[in-house]
Design an enzyme around this catalytic site. Structure first.
Site, PDB file in Angstrom:
ATOM      1  N   CYS A 164       0.675  -0.876   0.069  1.00  0.00           N
ATOM      2  CA  CYS A 164      -0.167  -0.140  -0.063  1.00  0.00           C
ATOM      3  C   CYS A 164       1.010   1.463  -0.087  1.00  0.00           C
ATOM      4  O   CYS A 164      -0.125   2.540   0.171  1.00  0.00           O
ATOM      5  CB  CYS A 164      -1.035   0.555   1.564  1.00  0.00           C
ATOM      6  SG  CYS A 164      -1.501  -1.729   1.778  1.00  0.00           S
ATOM      7  N   HIS A 304      -3.964   7.245   6.067  1.00  0.00           N
ATOM      8  CA  HIS A 304      -3.944   6.150   4.975  1.00  0.00           C
ATOM      9  C   HIS A 304      -5.508   5.341   5.298  1.00  0.00           C
ATOM     10  O   HIS A 304      -6.222   5.323   4.961  1.00  0.00           O
ATOM     11  CB  HIS A 304      -2.756   5.366   5.904  1.00  0.00           C
ATOM     12  CG  HIS A 304      -2.717   3.828   5.153  1.00  0.00           C
ATOM     13  ND1 HIS A 304      -3.045   3.561   4.446  1.00  0.00           N
ATOM     14  CD2 HIS A 304      -2.826   3.072   5.957  1.00  0.00           C
ATOM     15  CE1 HIS A 304      -2.786   2.508   3.247  1.00  0.00           C
ATOM     16  NE2 HIS A 304      -2.772   1.992   4.668  1.00  0.00           N
ATOM     17  N   GLU A 315      -2.737   4.611  13.034  1.00  0.00           N
ATOM     18  CA  GLU A 315      -2.545   6.482  12.564  1.00  0.00           C
ATOM     19  C   GLU A 315      -2.443   6.968  13.742  1.00  0.00           C
ATOM     20  O   GLU A 315      -2.262   8.198  13.401  1.00  0.00           O
ATOM     21  CB  GLU A 315      -3.321   5.684  11.650  1.00  0.00           C
ATOM     22  CG  GLU A 315      -2.749   7.147  10.173  1.00  0.00           C
ATOM     23  CD  GLU A 315      -3.338   7.109   9.344  1.00  0.00           C
ATOM     24  OE1 GLU A 315      -2.404   7.923   8.480  1.00  0.00           O
ATOM     25  OE2 GLU A 315      -4.079   6.335   9.003  1.00  0.00           O
ATOM     26  N   LYS A 336     -10.478   6.712   1.532  1.00  0.00           N
ATOM     27  CA  LYS A 336     -10.821   5.844   1.164  1.00  0.00           C
ATOM     28  C   LYS A 336     -12.120   5.052   1.222  1.00  0.00           C
ATOM     29  O   LYS A 336     -12.829   4.115   1.116  1.00  0.00           O
ATOM     30  CB  LYS A 336      -9.516   4.582   1.565  1.00  0.00           C
ATOM     31  CG  LYS A 336      -8.340   4.288   1.252  1.00  0.00           C
ATOM     32  CD  LYS A 336      -7.470   3.598   2.129  1.00  0.00           C
ATOM     33  CE  LYS A 336      -6.102   3.420   2.013  1.00  0.00           C
ATOM     34  NZ  LYS A 336      -5.378   5.138   2.154  1.00  0.00           N
ATOM     35  N   HIS A 341     -10.253   0.800  -1.272  1.00  0.00           N
ATOM     36  CA  HIS A 341      -8.514   0.899  -0.834  1.00  0.00           C
ATOM     37  C   HIS A 341      -7.536   0.241  -1.941  1.00  0.00           C
ATOM     38  O   HIS A 341      -8.027  -0.156  -2.933  1.00  0.00           O
ATOM     39  CB  HIS A 341      -8.075  -0.411   0.025  1.00  0.00           C
ATOM     40  CG  HIS A 341      -6.556  -0.382   0.443  1.00  0.00           C
ATOM     41  ND1 HIS A 341      -5.657   0.607   0.216  1.00  0.00           N
ATOM     42  CD2 HIS A 341      -6.221  -0.624   1.929  1.00  0.00           C
ATOM     43  CE1 HIS A 341      -4.569  -0.037   0.286  1.00  0.00           C
ATOM     44  NE2 HIS A 341      -4.645  -0.285   1.554  1.00  0.00           N
ATOM     45  N   PHE A 400       1.057  -2.878   4.026  1.00  0.00           N
ATOM     46  CA  PHE A 400       1.842  -4.552   4.176  1.00  0.00           C
ATOM     47  C   PHE A 400       3.368  -4.932   3.755  1.00  0.00           C
ATOM     48  O   PHE A 400       4.037  -4.129   3.405  1.00  0.00           O
ATOM     49  CB  PHE A 400       0.848  -5.738   3.686  1.00  0.00           C
ATOM     50  CG  PHE A 400      -0.082  -5.919   4.118  1.00  0.00           C
ATOM     51  CD1 PHE A 400      -1.028  -5.388   5.180  1.00  0.00           C
ATOM     52  CD2 PHE A 400      -1.044  -7.268   3.325  1.00  0.00           C
ATOM     53  CE1 PHE A 400      -2.120  -5.591   5.571  1.00  0.00           C
ATOM     54  CE2 PHE A 400      -2.462  -7.724   3.663  1.00  0.00           C
ATOM     55  CZ  PHE A 400      -2.820  -6.864   4.344  1.00  0.00           C
TER      56      PHE A 400
END
Length: 412
Positions: A164, A304, A315, A336, A341, A400
């Site tokens: 990502c 994010h 976050e 998002k 996403h 990830f």
């Protein structure tokens, strides 16, 4: 060595909210969800049955049939966004030193659409039925290589792939390439088209995606207490970066300045973020230091904000650690919540949203924010856009592999 200033002179996008950036941005401001039941394949055996598809997608709108047969969907998405960005920048490549123009782009997964289709063909009809275009279509670097061919960019050209964080890494490296004098113009951004039977199945097995199948438009709910996972998205965003003096000399319209970049890793777990929030905190702090800004000079954070339990909590903690008391004055929102996403492309479309906020004086909301979570206690711009003069914004991408990236963009 004095680093050169980097500005953004063009941007383009294709998403579930529109086939160009103005349409996507208008729908973001309106708080429209791009989610709906998947139409491209049978989801009977998937636990999640919806996504943010590029709904009006038809290759024939943008490509000759002979060209589209040579391109995976993720590359086509990028070329559409890149065409828009290059038009917006007003670049005349015939007047450029093309050895000083490069392309660095990002994708998390690459040509999975072609991989799945060709595997079925190989099993059912034999190995000799696999297209000679198979390898050139699935390569992650195909998007950068095809863009370089399309626009005649002879400078550095490659793809970053860090889940990502892919597009944000690409944008950061494109920025550095200009800062250090290796190029004057860089085409960058990201693309993803992983809403496929196998792609969705993998994320379902990870239990990373929402299963709110009865109400897809309300499924992506970053920072809300009742969040249950992210919604798969697809699409692309492209940006044209230029050295400031180069842009001025050709009379380009400067949309924003790319001021800072930070990149770290959690070194903790391949899919789960570290709960100490150290990695994203350091990435934001690095980006601010790189930009030469104090925390209180930032007005907006494009988070994010995946709508997963751990990401949103961690976050939030990272933002509080970096910004201290100023965190309570920040406006924070998640793109998002509306486009889903976009995996490796998410950092690009989210930076494009920051650029549009700087240009328009408005910030888009986080939709579906209904029930506050005590662990997520910032101003997430719930459900309705707001007026805001954005001098400086941060865009975060956390992927990830523990990858954390932050980009600082602001008014010139």
């Amino acid at each position: 060595m004095t680093r050169r200033r980097v500005v953004i002179t063009g941007a383009g996008a294709i998403s579930s909210l529109g086939l160009d950036l103005p349409t996507t941005w208008s729908n973001l401001l309106a708080g429209k969800s791009g989610a709906g039941p998947i139409t491209k394949f049978d989801t009977e055996r998937h636990t999640a049955k919806f996504a943010c598809e590029v709904w009006d997608w038809s290759p024939e709108k943008f490509f000759e049939r002979t060209e589209s047969k040579r391109l995976d969907k993720f590359t086509m998405y990028y070329l559409v966004a890149a065409d828009e960005a290059m038009r917006a920048a007003g670049l005349d490549m015939a007047k450029e030193d093309c050895t000083r123009v490069g392309c660095i782009t990002g994708t998390g997964i690459g040509g999975i659409h072609e991989i799945e289709e060709s595997k079925v063909l190989q099993v059912n009809r034999g190995a000799n039925r696999v297209s000679p275009f198979f390898i050139p279509k699935i390569m992650a670097n195909a998007m950068a290589g095809q863009a370089a061919i399309r626009f005649g960019a002879l400078g550095t050209c490659y793809v970053t792939s860090s889940a990502c964080a892919s597009a944000s890494h690409a944008i950061g490296m494109a920025m550095r390439t200009i800062q250090y004098g290796e190029a004057d113009v860089m085409l960058t951004g990201g693309s993803e088209a992983a809403t496929t039977p196998l792609g969705l199945a993998g994320f379902c097995s990870l239990k990373a995606v929402s299963t709110r199948n009865d109400d897809p438009t309300r499924a992506s709910r970053p920072f809300d207490r009742d969040r249950d996972g992210f919604v798969m998205g697809e699409g692309s965003a492209a940006l044209v970066l230029e050295e400031y003096e180069h842009a001025k000399a050709r009379g380009a319209t400067v949309l924003a300045e790319l001021k800072g970049y930070g990149s770290t890793d959690d070194a903790h777990h391949i899919t789960a973020p570290s709960e100490d929030a150290d990695g994203p905190s350091r990435a934001m702090a690095q980006a601010l230091a790189d930009a030469g800004l104090a925390p209180d000079q930032v007005q907006y954070v494009n988070a994010h904000g995946t709508s997963t339990y751990l990401n949103d909590k961690i976050e939030t903690a990272a933002i509080r650690r970096v910004f201290g008391a100023h965190a309570d004055k920040l406006m924070v929102s998640s793109t998002k919540s509306m486009v889903g996403h976009l995996l490796g492309a998410s950092g690009a479309i989210e930076l494009a949203a920051c650029v549009m906020s700087i240009q328009s004086g408005r910030v888009h909301p986080t939709i579906n924010y209904e029930t506050p979570d005590p662990d997520c206690d910032l101003d997430y711009i719930p459900n309705e856009a707001r007026e805001l003069t954005v001098d400086n914004a941060i865009s975060n991408s956390l992927g990830f592999g523990g990858h954390n990236t932050s980009l600082v963009v602001g008014r010139i």
